[in-house]
Scaffold this motif. Structure first.
Motif, PDB file in Angstrom:
ATOM      1  N   ARG A   1      45.856  42.301  37.204  1.00 62.22           N
ATOM      2  CA  ARG A   1      44.395  42.268  37.349  1.00 62.22           C
ATOM      3  C   ARG A   1      43.752  41.182  36.498  1.00 62.22           C
ATOM      4  O   ARG A   1      42.778  40.561  36.915  1.00 62.22           O
ATOM      5  N   HIS A   2      44.291  40.946  35.314  1.00 60.48           N
ATOM      6  CA  HIS A   2      43.717  39.908  34.458  1.00 60.48           C
ATOM      7  C   HIS A   2      43.923  38.504  35.032  1.00 60.48           C
ATOM      8  O   HIS A   2      43.213  37.575  34.655  1.00 60.48           O
ATOM      9  N   ALA A   3      44.878  38.341  35.932  1.00 60.88           N
ATOM     10  CA  ALA A   3      45.130  37.043  36.553  1.00 60.88           C
ATOM     11  C   ALA A   3      44.399  36.868  37.878  1.00 60.88           C
ATOM     12  O   ALA A   3      44.431  35.788  38.464  1.00 60.88           O
TER      13      ALA A   3
ATOM     14  N   VAL B   1      51.729  37.220  35.681  1.00 66.27           N
ATOM     15  CA  VAL B   1      50.525  36.382  35.691  1.00 66.27           C
ATOM     16  C   VAL B   1      50.810  35.113  36.494  1.00 66.27           C
ATOM     17  O   VAL B   1      50.013  34.715  37.356  1.00 66.27           O
ATOM     18  N   HIS B   2      51.939  34.485  36.246  1.00 65.80           N
ATOM     19  CA  HIS B   2      52.336  33.261  36.941  1.00 65.80           C
ATOM     20  C   HIS B   2      52.384  33.479  38.462  1.00 65.80           C
ATOM     21  O   HIS B   2      51.797  32.711  39.230  1.00 65.80           O
ATOM     22  N   GLY B   3      53.074  34.533  38.884  1.00 66.27           N
ATOM     23  CA  GLY B   3      53.182  34.826  40.311  1.00 66.27           C
ATOM     24  C   GLY B   3      51.842  35.159  40.944  1.00 66.27           C
ATOM     25  O   GLY B   3      51.564  34.762  42.080  1.00 66.27           O
ATOM     26  N   THR B   4      50.998  35.860  40.204  1.00 63.78           N
ATOM     27  CA  THR B   4      49.667  36.207  40.717  1.00 63.78           C
ATOM     28  C   THR B   4      48.812  34.957  40.898  1.00 63.78           C
ATOM     29  O   THR B   4      48.064  34.838  41.880  1.00 63.78           O
TER      30      THR B   4
ATOM     31  N   HIS C   1      52.108  24.573  40.330  1.00 67.37           N
ATOM     32  CA  HIS C   1      52.520  23.670  39.257  1.00 67.37           C
ATOM     33  C   HIS C   1      53.486  22.595  39.742  1.00 67.37           C
ATOM     34  O   HIS C   1      53.879  21.721  38.976  1.00 67.37           O
ATOM     35  N   GLU C   2      53.860  22.642  41.017  1.00 64.29           N
ATOM     36  CA  GLU C   2      54.822  21.680  41.541  1.00 64.29           C
ATOM     37  C   GLU C   2      54.169  20.518  42.278  1.00 64.29           C
ATOM     38  O   GLU C   2      54.852  19.617  42.746  1.00 64.29           O
TER      39      GLU C   2
ATOM     40  N   GLU D   1      49.425  26.042  33.443  1.00 65.99           N
ATOM     41  CA  GLU D   1      49.958  26.522  32.164  1.00 65.99           C
ATOM     42  C   GLU D   1      48.837  26.906  31.208  1.00 65.99           C
ATOM     43  O   GLU D   1      48.917  27.935  30.521  1.00 65.99           O
ATOM     44  N   ALA D   2      47.786  26.105  31.156  1.00 75.06           N
ATOM     45  CA  ALA D   2      46.659  26.411  30.273  1.00 75.06           C
ATOM     46  C   ALA D   2      45.976  27.710  30.700  1.00 75.06           C
ATOM     47  O   ALA D   2      45.597  28.536  29.854  1.00 75.06           O
TER      48      ALA D   2
END
Length: 155
Positions: free
Chosen positions: A35-37, A112-115, A123-124, A134-135
């Motif tokens: 949820r935070h993402a 978080v990354h996947g969300t 990032h690619e 990342e930031a």
């Protein structure tokens, strides 16, 4: 600030590797991290799998012949995010150990990354996009009480 609504399905494959991580992945924790993402309401399935399933999915959908830490299958980004996040338990555990992070901190980061991927972050595509993602991840994780996931030995 109110967080977006999340309809979460949390699944564990019937493998020793996946089920061993249940205590770290309590439903309320996973929901909080996701949820935070989120920038919008979402329906997300999180599936924790073993090495074989992780390898098969990565091979079949990304044409990469190895199990990876997280795969994001995004089906819709607006008005509601619809996605599946698949995390490979043995890969996550190995990476956490190698990076000197707790298993919980690494799962939080990967969720978080996947969300973010499910919402169109990538990032690619360029170095600038990678730095921005990342930031954003680092800021979200800081709000959740986790150290910078890209700093060595943090977690």
């Amino acid at each position: 600030m109110a967080l977006p609504h999340l309809a979460l399905s949390l699944q564990f494959a019937r493998t020793p590797e996946a089920t061993a991580h249940r205590p770290v992945l309590a439903r309320h924790r996973v929901a909080r991290w996701v949820r935070h993402a989120l920038a919008a309401d979402a329906e997300i399935t999180v599936r924790i799998v073993g090495a074989d399933e992780g390898w098969q999915l990565n091979r079949d959908f990304r044409q990469r012949d190895y199990a990876t830490n997280v795969l994001t299958f995004d089906y819709q980004q607006a008005p509601v995010v619809l996605a599946d996040l698949v995390l490979c338990a043995p890969v996550v555990e190995r990476e956490a150990r190698e990076q000197g992070k707790t298993l919980q901190a690494h799962y939080a980061h990967l969720l978080v990354h996947g969300t973010l991927h499910a919402q169109g972050w990538d990032h690619e595509t360029s170095e600038q996009d990678a730095e921005a993602m990342e930031a954003h991840e680092t800021a979200i994780l800081a709000r959740l009480g986790f150290a910078d996931p890209y700093a060595a030995g943090q977690g």
